[in-house]
Motif scaffolding. Structure first.
Motif, PDB file in Angstrom:
ATOM      1  N   PRO A  44      -7.526   9.838   0.931  1.00 51.92           N
ATOM      2  CA  PRO A  44      -6.131   9.672   1.355  1.00 51.92           C
ATOM      3  C   PRO A  44      -5.993   8.610   2.430  1.00 51.92           C
ATOM      4  O   PRO A  44      -6.830   8.498   3.324  1.00 51.92           O
ATOM      5  N   THR A  46      -3.102   7.048   5.252  1.00 53.09           N
ATOM      6  CA  THR A  46      -1.811   7.245   5.884  1.00 53.09           C
ATOM      7  C   THR A  46      -1.239   5.877   6.198  1.00 53.09           C
ATOM      8  O   THR A  46      -1.837   5.121   6.955  1.00 53.09           O
ATOM      9  N   ARG A  61       5.561   8.022   8.363  1.00 55.97           N
ATOM     10  CA  ARG A  61       4.219   8.049   7.795  1.00 55.97           C
ATOM     11  C   ARG A  61       4.293   8.673   6.414  1.00 55.97           C
ATOM     12  O   ARG A  61       4.923   9.700   6.224  1.00 55.97           O
ATOM     13  N   THR A  62       3.634   8.047   5.469  1.00 52.80           N
ATOM     14  CA  THR A  62       3.637   8.526   4.093  1.00 52.80           C
ATOM     15  C   THR A  62       2.209   8.599   3.592  1.00 52.80           C
ATOM     16  O   THR A  62       1.475   7.618   3.674  1.00 52.80           O
ATOM     17  N   LYS A  63       1.814   9.744   3.071  1.00 51.76           N
ATOM     18  CA  LYS A  63       0.475   9.871   2.506  1.00 51.76           C
ATOM     19  C   LYS A  63       0.387   9.106   1.203  1.00 51.76           C
ATOM     20  O   LYS A  63       1.253   9.223   0.341  1.00 51.76           O
ATOM     21  N   TYR A  65      -2.613   7.683  -1.841  1.00 52.51           N
ATOM     22  CA  TYR A  65      -3.980   7.707  -2.344  1.00 52.51           C
ATOM     23  C   TYR A  65      -4.179   6.487  -3.244  1.00 52.51           C
ATOM     24  O   TYR A  65      -3.397   6.279  -4.184  1.00 52.51           O
ATOM     25  N   THR A  89       1.515   8.696  -4.455  1.00 52.57           N
ATOM     26  CA  THR A  89       2.285   9.154  -3.297  1.00 52.57           C
ATOM     27  C   THR A  89       2.787  10.572  -3.578  1.00 52.57           C
ATOM     28  O   THR A  89       3.893  10.753  -4.092  1.00 52.57           O
ATOM     29  N   GLU A  91       3.981  12.920  -1.833  1.00 48.92           N
ATOM     30  CA  GLU A  91       5.137  13.454  -1.122  1.00 48.92           C
ATOM     31  C   GLU A  91       6.458  13.059  -1.770  1.00 48.92           C
ATOM     32  O   GLU A  91       7.507  13.600  -1.422  1.00 48.92           O
TER      33      GLU A  91
END
Length: 315
Positions: A44, A46, A61-63, A65, A89, A91
């Motif tokens: 992951p 950030t 902030r968006t997680k 991968y 993403t 989220e």
């Protein structure tokens, strides 16, 4: 953009507060690259965006991968074998816009709102710097506050208020496919388009065309959407789309919405020009508009979005 993040995070509460099941679909989102090789970096990440014209975004902030093409196809087997990388993403999700609008409508009615469906507004009456009535083709409706939420037609409202509200229509065309036997499970962005699973259908959108208020679906637009679909999900290339339609986005010169009190008017508030993210930003737009009316307070978050920014750029 903090405004978008705050609106997104408020959706679970919105669904509860409206007491209407709006379905916040949890399909994860993949943004694809078809022409760039990447190493295996599935851990992951950030992402912390820099400060931009939208204001300080340091708290957003968006997680994300980073996936290789093979890793993306493990999650979504329908993806084209030539896709070499993807950004996952988790989220991000989607809501069903018609149900959201219906939820807002029902909640507003329960709180005493009065609706005047299919009433064409033809002007405003005012006394000094305060609008007193909205004039329709059949009646006049008194008002204490006037909120301009007219979408692509906001510029016409601006003419009645002697304001230049720089909102123009931007047509977007969409097509729909039936889900294949092995169904698409995730929202996909790539080739300038998006594919979104909606129950037994897959929605593919959307074109962008400056054609005024025309909402005709064109062969050119359909061909572009079909081509983008085939590059992302080749198995759909042999399918026939089941429906098509077009709508109008309220476009602004800098692609940002116009929010806050209208210059020179005591009781007029602008909440328009959301481009293609009106539903996404509806929750936070309603919240900050309410604060202006009830608390006479304009949140710092909307100061970069006021109408005055266009006058500042031209001066």
């Amino acid at each position: 953009m903090k405004k978008a993040r705050d609106s997104r995070l408020s959706w679970p509460r919105e669904c509860q507060d409206t007491k209407i099941r709006t379905r916040r679909d949890q399909q994860r989102t993949y943004r694809l690259r078809t022409n760039q090789r990447t190493t295996n970096r599935a851990q992951p990440q950030t992402r912390k965006p820099p400060s931009t014209a939208y204001g300080n975004m340091a708290t957003v902030r968006t997680k994300m991968y980073w996936l290789t093409g093979d890793e993306a196809r493990e999650q979504e087997p329908l993806l084209d074998p030539h896709i070499q990388a993807a950004i996952h993403t988790p989220e991000e999700s989607q809501v069903k816009a018609p149900q959201v609008v219906q939820a807002y409508y029902q909640a507003a009615k329960r709180l005493g709102a009065i609706f005047y469906p299919h009433e064409e507004v033809i002007g405003f009456q005012h006394h000094d710097s305060q609008v007193t009535e909205v004039v329709t083709a059949s009646q006049s409706i008194s008002c204490k506050y006037l909120i301009i939420t007219a979408g692509s037609w906001a510029a016409q409202c601006g003419e009645w208020l002697n304001l230049n509200i720089p909102v123009t229509p931007l047509k977007g065309e969409i097509i729909s496919y039936c889900q294949p036997t092995h169904q698409l499970r995730h929202i996909i962005f790539g080739e300038g388009a998006y594919l979104a699973p909606k129950g037994e259908s897959i929605i593919v959108g959307a074109t962008k065309a400056d054609t005024g208020f025309d909402t005709q679906v064109t062969e050119k637009g359909i061909a572009w959407l079909q081509n983008a679909t085939a590059k992302l999900i080749p198995s759909l290339a042999q399918s026939t789309f089941t429906s098509s339609w077009a709508g109008l986005r309220p476009k602004t010169p800098d692609t940002r919405p116009i929010l806050g009190p209208a210059p020179q008017w005591k009781n007029v508030i602008l909440a328009t020009g959301h481009n293609s993210v009106g539903i996404i930003l509806s929750a936070i737009t309603g919240k900050i508009t309410t604060e202006i009316i009830v608390k006479n307070h304009m949140s710092q978050i909307i100061k970069p979005f006021t109408l005055q920014r266009f006058n500042e750029k031209s001066s």
